[in-house]
Design a protein around this motif. Structure first.
Motif, PDB file in Angstrom:
ATOM      1  N   GLN A  33       0.841  -1.202   0.000  1.00  0.00           N
ATOM      2  CA  GLN A  33       0.000   0.000   0.000  1.00  0.00           C
ATOM      3  C   GLN A  33       0.876   1.251   0.000  1.00  0.00           C
ATOM      4  OE1 GLN A  33      -2.822  -0.123   3.197  1.00  0.00           O
ATOM      5  NE2 GLN A  33      -3.623  -2.106   2.615  1.00  0.00           N
ATOM      6  N   PRO A  34       1.557   1.500  -1.106  1.00  0.00           N
ATOM      7  CA  PRO A  34       2.448   2.670  -1.137  1.00  0.00           C
ATOM      8  C   PRO A  34       1.671   3.984  -1.206  1.00  0.00           C
ATOM      9  CG  PRO A  34       2.328   1.690  -3.301  1.00  0.00           C
ATOM     10  CD  PRO A  34       1.551   0.781  -2.371  1.00  0.00           C
ATOM     11  N   TYR A  35       2.278   5.012  -0.659  1.00  0.00           N
ATOM     12  CA  TYR A  35       1.741   6.361  -0.789  1.00  0.00           C
ATOM     13  C   TYR A  35       2.392   6.947  -2.033  1.00  0.00           C
ATOM     14  CZ  TYR A  35       0.577  11.195   0.156  1.00  0.00           C
ATOM     15  OH  TYR A  35       0.097  12.476   0.040  1.00  0.00           O
ATOM     16  N   ILE A  36       1.699   6.882  -3.141  1.00  0.00           N
ATOM     17  CA  ILE A  36       2.255   7.292  -4.430  1.00  0.00           C
ATOM     18  C   ILE A  36       2.419   8.808  -4.483  1.00  0.00           C
ATOM     19  CG2 ILE A  36       1.946   7.231  -6.933  1.00  0.00           C
ATOM     20  CD1 ILE A  36       2.359   4.470  -5.664  1.00  0.00           C
ATOM     21  N   LEU A  37       3.590   9.238  -4.879  1.00  0.00           N
ATOM     22  CA  LEU A  37       3.859  10.657  -5.059  1.00  0.00           C
ATOM     23  C   LEU A  37       3.372  11.065  -6.435  1.00  0.00           C
ATOM     24  CD1 LEU A  37       7.523  10.735  -3.733  1.00  0.00           C
ATOM     25  CD2 LEU A  37       5.443  11.286  -2.480  1.00  0.00           C
ATOM     26  N   LYS A  38       2.542  12.109  -6.492  1.00  0.00           N
ATOM     27  CA  LYS A  38       2.114  12.622  -7.793  1.00  0.00           C
ATOM     28  C   LYS A  38       1.880  14.117  -7.689  1.00  0.00           C
ATOM     29  CE  LYS A  38      -2.576  11.075  -6.951  1.00  0.00           C
ATOM     30  NZ  LYS A  38      -3.656  10.245  -7.372  1.00  0.00           N
ATOM     31  N   ASP A  39       2.139  14.803  -8.759  1.00  0.00           N
ATOM     32  CA  ASP A  39       2.002  16.260  -8.829  1.00  0.00           C
ATOM     33  C   ASP A  39       2.779  16.970  -7.728  1.00  0.00           C
ATOM     34  OD1 ASP A  39       0.289  16.008 -11.023  1.00  0.00           O
ATOM     35  OD2 ASP A  39      -1.482  15.855  -9.738  1.00  0.00           O
ATOM     36  N   VAL A  40       3.947  16.457  -7.425  1.00  0.00           N
ATOM     37  CA  VAL A  40       4.768  17.017  -6.350  1.00  0.00           C
ATOM     38  C   VAL A  40       5.145  18.467  -6.648  1.00  0.00           C
ATOM     39  CG1 VAL A  40       6.980  16.825  -5.166  1.00  0.00           C
ATOM     40  CG2 VAL A  40       5.631  14.780  -5.617  1.00  0.00           C
ATOM     41  N   ALA A  41       5.521  18.753  -7.875  1.00  0.00           N
ATOM     42  CA  ALA A  41       5.926  20.113  -8.232  1.00  0.00           C
ATOM     43  C   ALA A  41       4.791  21.108  -8.009  1.00  0.00           C
ATOM     44  CB  ALA A  41       6.398  20.165  -9.682  1.00  0.00           C
ATOM     45  N   LYS A  42       3.575  20.710  -8.303  1.00  0.00           N
ATOM     46  CA  LYS A  42       2.428  21.608  -8.095  1.00  0.00           C
ATOM     47  C   LYS A  42       2.138  21.793  -6.615  1.00  0.00           C
ATOM     48  CE  LYS A  42       0.041  20.578 -12.398  1.00  0.00           C
ATOM     49  NZ  LYS A  42      -1.138  19.965 -13.001  1.00  0.00           N
TER      50      LYS A  42
END
Length: 148
Positions: free
Chosen positions: A90-99
């Motif tokens: 159950q990973p905590y997916i990193l997305k839209d980090v730059a935003k």
């Protein structure tokens, strides 16, 4: 002859209002351009650091950024992760980090660095303490995380 009205102040006011409402979208364009000019070597090295448990916990460590944030992470059955927040599969997916953490062309990356530090130093997460912003691998790690 009537004096002409000076409308320059009206034009400047309209320009200021338009700028206020279009500033973020305009900066988004510049961020998009900077995203395409990624430092490829830094990105690749940052990915290695993201997955490398030895850099974070030393030899024989099982803690890495990928442990909680990469769906392809597979823990070693002989050395399972000993972190309270870790849940296998159950990973905590990193997305839209730059935003989310302001990594645009006019940003220093300090907000993103502080977010990474929260993960590294929190006892329920990696619990490793703070890492120097000037650590030789930190810029590359931030380059990789920023592109997630």
């Amino acid at each position: 002859m009537k004096p002409r009205a000076d409308y320059l102040w009206v034009i400047l006011l309209i320009f200021a209002v338009v700028l206020v409402f279009t500033w973020r979208p305009l900066m988004g364009l510049f961020t998009g351009v900077s995203d395409t000019m990624t430092n490829k070597a830094g990105y690749d090295h940052g990915k290695e650091i993201f997955y490398d448990a030895e850099i974070w916990g030393g030899e024989g460590s099982n803690k890495s950024c990928a442990m909680c944030h990469a769906p392809d992470f597979k823990p070693d059955p002989a050395n399972p992760p000993d972190m309270p927040d870790y849940v296998e599969g159950q990973p905590y997916i990193l997305k839209d980090v730059a935003k989310k953490y302001g990594a645009g062309i006019m940003n220093t990356g300090d907000e993103l660095f502080e977010r990474v530090m929260q993960c590294l130093s929190n006892g329920d997460k990696m619990g490793l303490g703070r890492v120097s912003r000037k650590a030789p691998y930190m810029d590359d790690l931030l380059e990789y995380v920023r592109k997630q």
